[in-house]
Design an enzyme around this catalytic site. Sequence first.
Site, short mmCIF file in Angstrom:
data_model
loop_
_atom_site.label_atom_id
_atom_site.label_comp_id
_atom_site.label_asym_id
_atom_site.label_seq_id
_atom_site.Cartn_x
_atom_site.Cartn_y
_atom_site.Cartn_z
N ARG A 154 0.67 -1.26 -0.14
CA ARG A 154 -0.03 -0.07 -0.06
C ARG A 154 0.60 1.26 -0.02
O ARG A 154 0.42 2.08 -1.26
CB ARG A 154 -0.83 0.06 1.27
CG ARG A 154 -2.38 -0.67 1.50
CD ARG A 154 -2.15 -1.31 2.48
NE ARG A 154 -2.15 -2.14 2.64
CZ ARG A 154 -2.05 -3.61 2.37
NH1 ARG A 154 -2.69 -4.20 1.47
NH2 ARG A 154 -1.14 -4.57 3.03
N THR A 155 1.55 1.55 0.98
CA THR A 155 2.63 2.23 0.81
C THR A 155 2.79 3.05 -0.19
O THR A 155 2.87 3.95 -0.59
CB THR A 155 3.20 2.63 2.17
OG1 THR A 155 3.17 2.56 3.10
CG2 THR A 155 4.41 3.97 2.40
N LYS A 196 25.91 -4.54 -2.93
CA LYS A 196 27.43 -4.37 -2.88
C LYS A 196 27.74 -3.93 -2.02
O LYS A 196 29.35 -3.19 -1.95
CB LYS A 196 27.99 -3.98 -4.30
CG LYS A 196 27.78 -4.47 -5.18
CD LYS A 196 27.91 -3.06 -6.71
CE LYS A 196 27.14 -3.53 -8.16
NZ LYS A 196 27.06 -2.54 -9.02
N ARG A 219 11.27 3.46 3.47
CA ARG A 219 11.28 2.74 4.35
C ARG A 219 12.32 1.98 4.71
O ARG A 219 12.80 0.72 3.45
CB ARG A 219 10.42 1.85 3.68
CG ARG A 219 9.56 0.27 4.78
CD ARG A 219 8.24 0.16 4.32
NE ARG A 219 6.91 0.80 4.81
CZ ARG A 219 5.82 -0.40 4.78
NH1 ARG A 219 5.85 -1.32 4.12
NH2 ARG A 219 5.21 0.91 5.00
N HIS A 224 5.72 5.70 11.61
CA HIS A 224 5.05 5.70 10.40
C HIS A 224 3.63 6.98 9.89
O HIS A 224 2.80 6.43 9.85
CB HIS A 224 3.71 4.06 9.94
CG HIS A 224 3.65 4.02 8.51
ND1 HIS A 224 3.07 4.62 7.04
CD2 HIS A 224 3.18 2.65 7.37
CE1 HIS A 224 3.49 4.22 6.12
NE2 HIS A 224 3.04 2.42 7.00
C1 NCD Z 1 1.65 -1.27 8.40
C2 NCD Z 1 2.89 -1.06 8.86
O1 NCD Z 1 4.01 -1.40 7.40
O2 NCD Z 1 3.65 -0.73 9.15
N1 NCD Z 1 1.47 -0.97 7.11
C3 NCD Z 1 0.98 -0.14 5.97
O3 NCD Z 1 1.41 0.47 5.94
N2 NCD Z 1 0.32 -0.25 5.67
C4 NCD Z 1 1.05 -2.39 8.62
C5 NCD Z 1 2.23 -3.51 9.46
O4 NCD Z 1 2.64 -3.95 8.63
O5 NCD Z 1 1.23 -3.99 9.74
#
Ligand code: NCD
Length: 308
Positions: free
Chosen positions: A58-59, A87, A108, A136
């Site tokens: 999703r993100t 590397k 991320r 997040h």
């Molecule tokens: C979450 C995350 O990556 O922290 N997912 C997301 O971004 N929607 C929640 C999760 O991974 O449980």
Amino acid sequence: MVSLKGKDLVSIRDLTKEEMELILSETDKMIPIARGEQSSKILKGKILATLFFEPSTRTRMSFETAMQRLGGGIIGFASIEGTSIMKGETLSDTIRVVEGYADIIVLRHPAEGSARLAAEISSKPIINGGDGAGQHPTQTLLDLYTIKREAGEIEGKKVVLLGDLKYGRTVHSLAYALAMFNAEIGLVSPPTLRMPEEILKDLKEIGAKIKEYSSLKEAIKEADVLYVTRIQKERFPDPTEYLKVAGSYKVDLKILKDAKENLIIMHPLPRVDEIDPSVDETKHAKYFLQSFYGVPVRMALLKLILVG
Ligand code: NCD
């Protein structure tokens, strides 16, 4: 005047309540563009880099959709396979290179603090797409938007956070924002996965109204919003500790018998087994709509940071 132009977004605490409200109201205007009913070229010529050192559906995809819906371009990687990180390239070198290619970077990374480090290095805005068990913030913005739109308002609502409150970064960020919006925070988790003490202490300092419940059965009666999370298996230092808590809570039709008529159920997703699929058909279920709201919220954020 409130402006986010050129700013980083590393922690939800980087934003004031006014800035969050600005993003939420800008999001309303993005909905028809996010649905493909209107078009926009407001980010034409701008490039977003998505650097994902950890899995994401999703993100990453909603950021890419958001950028393209506004006429911008995207570069990046969805895993470190095939990049120079294999590397031995450091995060700071990767950031120094990518800031030369893009106008804004979403990162991320499994290490807590990685996005802060990137923001210190980069001359281009950095958005934290999740740093380990840390924060997040863009998930929190879409969570706030979902509560506002689907529950009517945020202030005064009882939002029960259920599940892995120790390692879950979404609930760490969300709890701060809820406190800023004067919502009531309920907490339910297995005893070993309680909200970290330092976060509870910070929340109390900013005057948060918090109630810890010993069971979901007790909490469900009072909840206006039930925010469910999965157990963050990948963050457990010891796999046997994970096995002890796996499957220890579940939202199903039986538990919902005690729920308020207007309860909304949210989940950042992915879900594992903590919400029974039969719940999807109830009027309470908002998690797929919530994941759609990730697009207009991120459109609003990209527009406000890149053009003001
Ligand atoms: C979450 C995350 O990556 O922290 N997912 C997301 O971004 N929607 C929640 C999760 O991974 O449980």
